[in-house]
Design a protein around this motif. Structure first.
Motif, short mmCIF file in Angstrom:
data_model
loop_
_atom_site.label_atom_id
_atom_site.label_comp_id
_atom_site.label_asym_id
_atom_site.label_seq_id
_atom_site.Cartn_x
_atom_site.Cartn_y
_atom_site.Cartn_z
N PHE A 1 5.42 10.08 -1.00
CA PHE A 1 6.69 10.06 -0.28
C PHE A 1 6.53 9.23 0.98
CE2 PHE A 1 6.78 14.52 -2.10
CZ PHE A 1 7.60 14.18 -3.16
N PRO A 2 7.58 8.58 1.42
CA PRO A 2 7.48 7.82 2.68
C PRO A 2 7.46 8.76 3.89
CG PRO A 2 9.66 7.57 1.72
CD PRO A 2 8.87 8.41 0.78
N LYS A 3 6.48 9.66 3.88
CA LYS A 3 6.31 10.61 4.98
C LYS A 3 4.84 10.62 5.34
CE LYS A 3 9.60 13.79 2.80
NZ LYS A 3 10.56 14.42 3.62
N THR B 1 2.19 6.11 2.90
CA THR B 1 2.34 4.81 2.27
C THR B 1 1.42 3.77 2.90
OG1 THR B 1 4.27 4.65 3.69
CG2 THR B 1 4.68 5.01 1.37
#
Lengths: 426, 267
Positions: free
Chosen positions: B112-114, B162
């Protein structure tokens, strides 16, 4: 040399000339179109700016006037309502009568017509602010009539033909100019007043407030509804004939002429639901109908652009459909949705036609305080002024267009910046 | 080539006391049939490799095991898949707990972009596995350690996931899957986007994970299948051709199609 005797390489060489020429030609076409577009923009802006900048200055007459308490029948201790109802117009007329000494009533009338009918209000508000000036002599900058204003800003100093002022009036004005009484200053009135029949008293504050309230209603309704519709259609709705029809019709709605939405708003919101006309509330409702397709379409595109791998990752972990959408898809799609919303709002900001149908074209002097007060909006105000015969309204029309363009540029820049800043985080 | 009429899977597809049992599974994408009557048992704590040429249905079959195919509207599955004896395609079954029990690692690393921490903590959070912040921290640490990533990322747990390299991202995804404490892990070509060194690390990891989990892995690399799996299933045009111990498949395959594939005559 015939074709059969040429080598492949020679044939290629021979065709190069033609290909290069075609490429150069195509580039020229492209540059010509871009230049044409730029030229149109320059002409448009040049025209508006050359006409509109003078709307931001206003001619005033500096004069020293005695606030004669006996004439006005007030003292510094008078009640506010007494101060308000005193005859300031008469005071001003008496002052200029004594000052200029016109001969006869018709000359006096033509003298008084040089001063704005709002001059009395100016004195009144000064006295209200500081009642201690009653009985004293004060220096005030009185607004002049729009004919004087236009003459002073545009004709004074160059001998252009049509002048709406008589020779006698010009004589008085020249006298004022010689004594340095006439000057231009920043046109604050334009920004703090509502509409008026008198150009020198007319301002855009009512229209701007109306626009902001209308856009607020539009945003509060269209953003949640649009986003919810986009999410439902993209993520939850079954793909069948019905949703296909819905989808096609949303696209159709985006192409419907905006005046149709005005008719719809008139028929439904005003005639059936009895929402009062000319208000930001009904304007916002109509513009919501108009903005929704834009928001839904851009919202769906933004949701589609979220890579499916993110959805799979969340689903694979055991997130429910709704958790997947709200925890992962929506945050990633939000920049695109906001961009679409801002563009939709910018469209709504410039929209005139549907608002004419729901009575926002009414002449409203008061600045609206809430969404159910009668009001107008900036583009409709521009439309109204462009219809007025006075020259001073022509420049105010352009001035208001400049303000509107300013808002649009700010909104579109915000959309572009948002897109740059937030997109493609994965 | 076309499908084989009246085909019976050769070798030993079925076994006693298996963790996952597939019985007569057929998958249709609209009109087109992608999988034909596949029956296969996956044993507790084994790594089973699913191999076969492109388009043979091995990934489709894998995605049936935690009902990821549900997300494709036109996909239709018949037959039974039993997890500890319960049919996961029963209409009463909710896919949410199923997918928490049967986790999945995908072909392309998809963090996830977290932050790294939030990537791992997401699963435990939505399933309510940790009652306190401390407990959640423990789960995150343990999962990252099991995935062999802890030492590399312990100083930057709040950096975006990411931003890691491809191999690290894939191990992050494995750690994320482990964090919800599944019983079965499905891996869909987990190394196909990685370089050989990262691949070696993942393979090592798969071997370690076998102690605690049941693993099914789809792979295009026969060497990988040979290295990590105990049993190998060979798929061909939607049919399960042969299932045998990995050694046997790669040395003395029973079916001629298997032999043709592993000797490189097609695929």
């Amino acid at each position: 040399m015939t074709d059969s005797t040429m080598t492949t390489r020679q044939k290629v060489e021979a065709s190069m000339r033609r290909r290069r020429a075609a490429e150069t030609r195509f580039r020229l076409y492209g540059m010509a179109s871009v230049l044409f577009g730029l030229l149109c923009l320059v002409v448009l802006f040049g025209d508006i700016f050359s006409k509109g900048t003078s709307a931001f200055s206003q001619t005033v007459l500096t004069t020293t006037i005695e606030i004669d308490g006996d004439y006005l029948d007030i003292t510094p201790d008078s009640s506010e309502s007494d101060i308000m109802s005193a005859n300031y117009d008469g005071l001003i007329k008496r002052h200029f009568k004594n000052d200029v000494q016109p001969k006869g009533r018709s000359e006096a009338r033509s003298l008084f017509s040089l001063i704005s009918s709002g001059a009395g209000w100016q004195i009144q508000s000064q006295v209200l602010e500081d009642p201690s000036i009653i009985g004293k002599t004060v220096t005030v900058d009185l607004l002049v009539d729009d004919d004087v204003d236009q003459w002073f800003k545009h004709e004074y100093g160059n001998d252009s033909g049509s002048v709406r002022l008589s020779e006698k009036q010009l004589e008085w004005i020249t006298g004022w100019i010689e004594s340095d009484a006439l000057k231009t200053q920043f046109n604050t009135t334009f920004f703090v007043n509502g509409d008026s029949r008198e150009p020198e008293l007319a301002g855009i504050r009512g229209a701007i407030t109306g626009t902001l309230l209308t856009l607020l209603v539009t945003f509060l309704l269209s953003f949640p509804i649009g986003v919810a519709a986009a999410i439902y259609l993209e993520e939850f709705a079954p793909k069948n004939r019905l949703t296909e029809i819905v989808e096609i019709n949303i696209n159709n709605l985006a192409a419907v002429p905006s005046i149709t939405f005005g008719l719809l708003g008139l028929a439904i919101f005003i005639n059936i639901f009895g929402v009062s006309r000319s208000t930001p509330l009904v304007g916002g409702l109509v513009l919501t109908l108009m903005t929704l397709p834009t928001i839904i379409i851009s919202g769906r595109a933004a949701i589609k652009a979220v890579p499916p791998s993110i959805r799979e990752a969340a689903l694979g972990l055991g997130a429910s459909k709704m958790q997947t959408v709200f925890h992962h898809v929506l945050p990633l799609a939000m920049p695109g949705m906001l961009t679409g919303t801002i563009i939709g709002m910018a469209q709504a900001l410039g929209e005139t036609a549907p608002l004419l149908m729901i009575g926002m074209i009414a002449f409203v002097v008061d600045v609206p305080g809430f969404i159910n007060d009668p009001s107008t909006v900036l583009p409709v105000q521009i439309f109204l002024w462009s219809d007025s015969p006075e020259r001073a309204f022509t420049e105010r029309t352009s001035g208001a267009i400049m303000v509107l363009l300013g808002f649009l540029i700010i909104m579109n820049t915000a959309a572009v910046m948002l897109r740059r800043r937030l997109e493609r985080r994965w | 080539m076309s499908i084989i009429e009246n085909h019976e899977t050769v070798g030993s597809p079925l076994s006693e006391g298996a963790k996952l049992r597939a019985r007569d599974v057929c998958v249709f994408y609209g009109e087109k049939q992608a999988i034909y009557n596949v029956s296969l048992d996956i044993r507790q704590n084994e790594v089973i490799a699913l191999i076969g040429p492109s388009g043979c249905g091995k990934s489709t079959f894998l995605r049936c095991l935690n009902r990821m195919n549900d997300t494709i509207d036109i996909c239709n599955v018949t037959g039974e898949i039993l997890l500890d004896g319960d049919n996961i395609y029963d209409p009463r079954v909710d896919v949410v707990p199923l997918r928490a029990t049967v986790g999945m690692v995908f072909q392309k690393p998809n963090p996830f972009p977290k932050s790294i921490y939030d990537n791992i903590a997401y699963g435990p959070r939505i399933h309510g596995l940790a009652s306190s912040r401390v407990e959640l921290d423990e789960i995150v640490e343990k999962s990252l350690q099991r995935a062999g990533l802890w030492n590399e990322v312990k100083d930057r747990l709040h950096a975006p996931g990411t931003g890691l390299s491809g191999g690290q991202q894939q191990r992050l995804c494995i750690a994320r899957t482990i964090a919800v404490d599944p019983e079965v892990i499905l891996m869909d070509e987990p190394c196909s986007a990685l370089d050989p060194i990262a691949t070696a690390k993942i393979e090592e990891l798969i071997d370690e994970l076998r102690e605690n989990y049941t693993i099914a892995i789809v792979t295009h690399s026969m060497q990988q299948a040979a290295r990590v799996s105990q049993r190998t299933a060979y798929f061909h045009l939607g049919q399960l051709i042969e299932v045998n111990a990995t050694d046997k498949v790669f040395t003395t395959p029973e079916h001629q199609l298997t032999e043709a594939y592993i000797t490189g005559r097609f695929g």
